[in-house]
Design an enzyme around this catalytic site. Sequence first.
Site, PDB file in Angstrom:
ATOM      1  N   ASN A 174     -10.055  -0.538   0.605  1.00 49.12           N
ATOM      2  CA  ASN A 174      -8.673  -0.490   0.474  1.00 49.12           C
ATOM      3  C   ASN A 174      -7.996  -0.774  -1.005  1.00 49.12           C
ATOM      4  O   ASN A 174      -8.269  -2.085  -1.226  1.00 49.12           O
ATOM      5  CB  ASN A 174      -8.004  -1.126   1.691  1.00 49.12           C
ATOM      6  CG  ASN A 174      -6.382  -1.123   1.758  1.00 49.12           C
ATOM      7  OD1 ASN A 174      -5.763  -0.659   0.579  1.00 49.12           O
ATOM      8  ND2 ASN A 174      -5.905  -1.597   2.829  1.00 49.12           N
ATOM      9  N   CYS A 181       0.932  -1.144   0.042  1.00 50.26           N
ATOM     10  CA  CYS A 181      -0.150  -0.061  -0.091  1.00 50.26           C
ATOM     11  C   CYS A 181       0.873   1.099   0.053  1.00 50.26           C
ATOM     12  O   CYS A 181       0.332   2.471  -0.301  1.00 50.26           O
ATOM     13  CB  CYS A 181      -0.988   0.090   1.131  1.00 50.26           C
ATOM     14  SG  CYS A 181      -2.005  -1.298   1.432  1.00 50.26           S
ATOM     15  N   HIS A 191      -3.534   6.728   3.681  1.00 46.31           N
ATOM     16  CA  HIS A 191      -3.889   5.526   2.804  1.00 46.31           C
ATOM     17  C   HIS A 191      -5.627   5.296   3.279  1.00 46.31           C
ATOM     18  O   HIS A 191      -5.718   4.936   4.822  1.00 46.31           O
ATOM     19  CB  HIS A 191      -3.086   4.396   3.428  1.00 46.31           C
ATOM     20  CG  HIS A 191      -3.230   3.090   2.971  1.00 46.31           C
ATOM     21  ND1 HIS A 191      -3.841   2.880   1.507  1.00 46.31           N
ATOM     22  CD2 HIS A 191      -3.363   1.782   3.412  1.00 46.31           C
ATOM     23  CE1 HIS A 191      -3.889   1.607   1.555  1.00 46.31           C
ATOM     24  NE2 HIS A 191      -3.892   1.058   2.565  1.00 46.31           N
TER      25      HIS A 191
HETATM   26  N1  ACO Z   1     -18.143  -9.370   9.692  1.00 38.28           N
HETATM   27  C1  ACO Z   1     -18.477  -9.575  10.899  1.00 38.28           C
HETATM   28  N2  ACO Z   1     -17.866  -9.989  11.891  1.00 38.28           N
HETATM   29  C2  ACO Z   1     -16.499 -10.163  11.505  1.00 38.28           C
HETATM   30  C3  ACO Z   1     -15.931  -9.961  10.132  1.00 38.28           C
HETATM   31  C4  ACO Z   1     -16.813  -9.458   9.144  1.00 38.28           C
HETATM   32  N3  ACO Z   1     -16.540  -9.025   7.976  1.00 38.28           N
HETATM   33  N4  ACO Z   1     -14.538  -9.945  10.248  1.00 38.28           N
HETATM   34  C5  ACO Z   1     -14.155 -10.222  11.374  1.00 38.28           C
HETATM   35  N5  ACO Z   1     -15.098 -10.482  12.110  1.00 38.28           N
HETATM   36  C6  ACO Z   1     -15.271 -10.990  13.694  1.00 38.28           C
HETATM   37  C7  ACO Z   1     -14.009 -11.403  14.091  1.00 38.28           C
HETATM   38  O1  ACO Z   1     -14.239 -12.960  13.743  1.00 38.28           O
HETATM   39  C8  ACO Z   1     -14.071 -11.567  15.601  1.00 38.28           C
HETATM   40  O2  ACO Z   1     -15.014 -12.407  16.142  1.00 38.28           O
HETATM   41  P1  ACO Z   1     -14.909 -13.179  17.385  1.00 38.28           P
HETATM   42  O3  ACO Z   1     -14.524 -12.091  18.677  1.00 38.28           O
HETATM   43  O4  ACO Z   1     -15.845 -14.160  17.653  1.00 38.28           O
HETATM   44  O5  ACO Z   1     -13.254 -14.144  17.070  1.00 38.28           O
HETATM   45  C9  ACO Z   1     -14.793 -10.096  15.493  1.00 38.28           C
HETATM   46  O6  ACO Z   1     -15.378  -9.837  14.489  1.00 38.28           O
HETATM   47  C10 ACO Z   1     -13.756  -8.973  15.894  1.00 38.28           C
HETATM   48  O7  ACO Z   1     -12.729  -8.928  15.026  1.00 38.28           O
HETATM   49  P2  ACO Z   1     -11.436  -8.230  15.249  1.00 38.28           P
HETATM   50  O8  ACO Z   1     -10.492  -8.652  14.525  1.00 38.28           O
HETATM   51  O9  ACO Z   1     -11.084  -7.717  16.868  1.00 38.28           O
HETATM   52  O10 ACO Z   1     -11.978  -6.696  14.682  1.00 38.28           O
HETATM   53  P3  ACO Z   1     -11.277  -5.340  14.740  1.00 38.28           P
HETATM   54  O11 ACO Z   1     -12.013  -4.447  15.353  1.00 38.28           O
HETATM   55  O12 ACO Z   1      -9.663  -5.555  14.739  1.00 38.28           O
HETATM   56  O13 ACO Z   1     -11.239  -5.034  13.054  1.00 38.28           O
HETATM   57  C11 ACO Z   1     -10.507  -5.144  11.120  1.00 38.28           C
HETATM   58  C12 ACO Z   1     -10.814  -6.096  12.151  1.00 38.28           C
HETATM   59  C13 ACO Z   1     -11.179  -4.339  10.418  1.00 38.28           C
HETATM   60  C14 ACO Z   1      -9.577  -6.078   9.995  1.00 38.28           C
HETATM   61  C15 ACO Z   1      -9.083  -4.366  11.848  1.00 38.28           C
HETATM   62  O14 ACO Z   1      -8.202  -5.004  12.393  1.00 38.28           O
HETATM   63  C16 ACO Z   1      -8.332  -3.647  10.546  1.00 38.28           C
HETATM   64  O15 ACO Z   1      -8.746  -2.751   9.957  1.00 38.28           O
HETATM   65  N6  ACO Z   1      -7.110  -4.090  10.471  1.00 38.28           N
HETATM   66  C17 ACO Z   1      -6.006  -3.203   9.587  1.00 38.28           C
HETATM   67  C18 ACO Z   1      -6.234  -3.562   8.340  1.00 38.28           C
HETATM   68  C19 ACO Z   1      -5.432  -3.058   7.263  1.00 38.28           C
HETATM   69  O16 ACO Z   1      -5.347  -1.815   7.269  1.00 38.28           O
HETATM   70  N7  ACO Z   1      -4.874  -3.795   6.291  1.00 38.28           N
HETATM   71  C20 ACO Z   1      -4.413  -3.175   5.075  1.00 38.28           C
HETATM   72  C21 ACO Z   1      -2.574  -2.917   5.184  1.00 38.28           C
HETATM   73  S1  ACO Z   1      -2.416  -2.162   3.955  1.00 38.28           S
HETATM   74  C22 ACO Z   1      -1.778  -3.403   2.859  1.00 38.28           C
HETATM   75  O17 ACO Z   1      -0.572  -3.508   2.441  1.00 38.28           O
HETATM   76  C23 ACO Z   1      -2.805  -4.313   1.862  1.00 38.28           C
END
Ligand code: ACO
Length: 345
Positions: free
Chosen positions: A302, A132, A272
């Site tokens: 993203n 990214c 980003h």
């Molecule tokens: N729908 C419903 N529930 C979901 C989903 C979904 N799409 N995805 C995950 N959950 C659930 C999980 O299973 C978890 O359930 P559990 O508690 O029973 O295990 C719960 O939701 C909470 O999951 P978390 O991982 O704690 O959620 P979080 O608040 O951290 O959000 C997210 C997850 C959105 C992925 C966040 O961590 C994030 O944005 N991280 C950064 C991602 C990013 O920026 N990546 C790109 C980097 S750039 C590149 O190079 C591509």
Amino acid sequence: MSPATKTKFKNPRARYNFQGRTCSISGVGSYLPSKVLTNGDLEKMVDTSDEWITSRTGIKERRLAAQDEFTSDLATQAALKAMTNAGITAEQIDLIIIATITPDMPFPSTACLVQRKIGAVRAAAFDIEAACSGFIFGLEIAQQFIMSRTYDTVLVVGAEKLSSIVDWTDRNTCVLFGDGAGAAVLQNRPEAHGLLTAVMGSDGQKSDLLFMPGGGSRCPATAESVSSRMHYLRMEGKETFKNAVQAMQTAAEEALHRCEIDISRIKCIIPHQANRRIIDAVCERLGAKPEQLFVNLHKYGNTSAASVAIALDEAVQSGQVQRGDLILMIVFGAGLTWGAAVIEW
Ligand code: ACO
């Protein structure tokens, strides 16, 4: 001492001066495929909800390239718009840099395919891979060629068909990503200052937070690699989130420090577009005001290397950025990689 030195991420010790020529962005352009995939559509594919995706990420919909539309096609469309806006012909381009993690093929480079499609017959062409962060890394590479008087006109494109490496059965990742491309033409234009500084940083210790295990020399394609879904991206969401906030803060503070300016001088912050909560946390740590932010992730999710390039084009076309305004771009991606750039538009 720069405030950036207090955080855990380290930037290279860069020396920066303007003994060379300055580097301006003379035109930008972007392209989004027409197919829209909404959160409602995703509800029918995996166990998720519009409420969860919106509240955790800010994303409402994303664009998907057609089956016969590849990263080079998205990049070509964005490049042609940037060239028109810059008022240049394909023959003027000396160098094409494409930042992508979803090249059409492992080789030849997507940049070579774009060179052919736009008819930039004189240009050298290569891809870079900084996930990214790729567009900012590309701007910095281009700037070095222009400041050193090696080349006069460089085309930098961030382009991704992430839908080709997203596991559409994994709700943890498939809701986050989309396809698109953004491009910029960089030149020396004496009347415009342009790119004031670009920060790049990397931390390979954290390479396992976000990666795609299959398809490279470590795990070539086999029937087993395909059945174990190794050709899709994998991510530790929570850790990636925490690191993103810290690294983007470090990069932005370093960029502001090098330009000897305060965040209040920035007209438009283009972060980003990965997650609205990451953007808000970075904004708060930098002491920025919400009205300084440009956000379009609700529309596109993203788009990795294309993300800030598309946002820059939209900020310019919408009039949110005017000539003379200062822009701060901040990126973060797999690697880990991060970066920031200050641009006088
Ligand atoms: N729908 C419903 N529930 C979901 C989903 C979904 N799409 N995805 C995950 N959950 C659930 C999980 O299973 C978890 O359930 P559990 O508690 O029973 O295990 C719960 O939701 C909470 O999951 P978390 O991982 O704690 O959620 P979080 O608040 O951290 O959000 C997210 C997850 C959105 C992925 C966040 O961590 C994030 O944005 N991280 C950064 C991602 C990013 O920026 N990546 C790109 C980097 S750039 C590149 O190079 C591509």
